[in-house]
Design a protein around this motif. Structure first.
Motif, short mmCIF file in Angstrom:
data_model
loop_
_atom_site.label_atom_id
_atom_site.label_comp_id
_atom_site.label_asym_id
_atom_site.label_seq_id
_atom_site.Cartn_x
_atom_site.Cartn_y
_atom_site.Cartn_z
N TRP A 29 0.83 -1.20 0.00
CA TRP A 29 0.00 0.00 0.00
C TRP A 29 0.87 1.25 0.00
N THR A 30 0.48 2.24 -0.81
CA THR A 30 1.19 3.50 -0.93
C THR A 30 0.26 4.64 -0.52
N PRO A 31 0.69 5.52 0.39
CA PRO A 31 -0.15 6.67 0.74
C PRO A 31 -0.18 7.67 -0.42
N ILE A 32 -1.36 8.21 -0.71
CA ILE A 32 -1.52 9.15 -1.82
C ILE A 32 -1.66 10.58 -1.31
N CYS A 33 -2.69 10.84 -0.53
CA CYS A 33 -2.94 12.17 0.02
C CYS A 33 -4.09 12.07 1.01
N PRO A 34 -4.31 13.11 1.80
CA PRO A 34 -5.50 13.13 2.66
C PRO A 34 -6.76 13.15 1.78
N ILE A 35 -7.79 12.46 2.22
CA ILE A 35 -9.03 12.38 1.43
C ILE A 35 -9.64 13.75 1.21
N ASP A 36 -9.48 14.67 2.15
CA ASP A 36 -10.10 15.99 1.98
C ASP A 36 -9.38 16.86 0.94
N GLU A 37 -8.28 16.36 0.37
CA GLU A 37 -7.61 17.07 -0.72
C GLU A 37 -8.15 16.65 -2.10
N ILE A 38 -9.06 15.68 -2.12
CA ILE A 38 -9.71 15.29 -3.37
C ILE A 38 -11.16 15.73 -3.28
N VAL A 39 -11.56 16.65 -4.11
CA VAL A 39 -12.94 17.14 -4.12
C VAL A 39 -13.86 15.96 -4.42
N PRO A 40 -14.95 15.79 -3.66
CA PRO A 40 -15.87 14.68 -3.94
C PRO A 40 -16.33 14.66 -5.39
N ASN A 41 -16.41 13.46 -5.93
CA ASN A 41 -16.85 13.19 -7.31
C ASN A 41 -15.89 13.74 -8.36
N THR A 42 -14.60 13.77 -8.00
CA THR A 42 -13.55 14.10 -8.95
C THR A 42 -12.39 13.14 -8.75
N GLY A 43 -11.39 13.28 -9.60
CA GLY A 43 -10.22 12.44 -9.50
C GLY A 43 -8.94 13.25 -9.49
N VAL A 44 -7.87 12.60 -9.08
CA VAL A 44 -6.53 13.16 -9.13
C VAL A 44 -5.60 12.10 -9.70
N CYS A 45 -4.46 12.55 -10.16
CA CYS A 45 -3.45 11.62 -10.67
C CYS A 45 -2.34 11.50 -9.62
N ALA A 46 -1.90 10.26 -9.38
CA ALA A 46 -0.80 10.02 -8.44
C ALA A 46 0.22 9.10 -9.11
N LEU A 47 1.47 9.30 -8.79
CA LEU A 47 2.53 8.44 -9.30
C LEU A 47 2.81 7.38 -8.24
N VAL A 48 2.52 6.13 -8.58
CA VAL A 48 2.69 5.02 -7.65
C VAL A 48 3.62 4.00 -8.29
N ASN A 49 4.77 3.80 -7.69
CA ASN A 49 5.77 2.87 -8.22
C ASN A 49 6.07 3.14 -9.69
N GLY A 50 6.15 4.41 -10.05
CA GLY A 50 6.48 4.79 -11.42
C GLY A 50 5.32 4.72 -12.39
N GLU A 51 4.12 4.42 -11.92
CA GLU A 51 2.94 4.30 -12.78
C GLU A 51 1.92 5.37 -12.42
N GLN A 52 1.34 6.04 -13.45
CA GLN A 52 0.29 7.03 -13.20
C GLN A 52 -1.01 6.31 -12.87
N VAL A 53 -1.60 6.68 -11.73
CA VAL A 53 -2.84 6.08 -11.27
C VAL A 53 -3.86 7.19 -11.07
#
Length: 117
Positions: free
Chosen positions: A10-34
């Motif tokens: 498991w990789t931490p991404i960000c606090p949930i309150d930093e993602i506006v409800p019903n939207t998405g964000v991009c995170a780099l996890v193990n070199g892969e865009q998620v």
């Protein structure tokens, strides 16, 4: 060796309150865009989904910028370029199954979003 029985990393991404409800964000996890989506389904429970950010139809990393909605019983994100719909639970592309993407385990724990790739 049975890979299905390996523990998830498991990789931490960000606090949930930093993602506006019903939207998405991009995170780099193990070199892969998620693409990580915070879905407000009206319940008290916070729900997050994670799928590959790369859209095979447009050949661009844009899925995290798509619109969340539903088609029948399926929760989907519409890619912003050609509007292909991807199931947030499975990564399946509804219009062109050959364009399906990977889906990843995601959870919220103590206010933090975690993804396993």
């Amino acid at each position: 060796m049975n890979l299905d029985r390996l523990p998830l990393a498991w990789t931490p991404i960000c606090p949930i309150d930093e993602i506006v409800p019903n939207t998405g964000v991009c995170a780099l996890v193990n070199g892969e865009q998620v693409a990580v989506f915070h879905v407000d389904n009206g319940d008290a429970e916070t729900v997050v989904y994670a799928i590959e950010n790369y859209d095979p139809g447009s050949q661009a990393a844009v899925i995290s910028r798509g619109l969340i909605g539903s088609l029948g019983e399926r929760l989907v994100v519409a890619s912003p370029i050609y509007k292909h719909h991807f199931d947030l639970r499975t990564g399946e592309c509804l219009e062109t199954p050959a364009y399906s993407v990977s889906a990843f385990s995601a959870r919220v724990e103590d206010g933090q979003v975690w993804v396993a790739v």
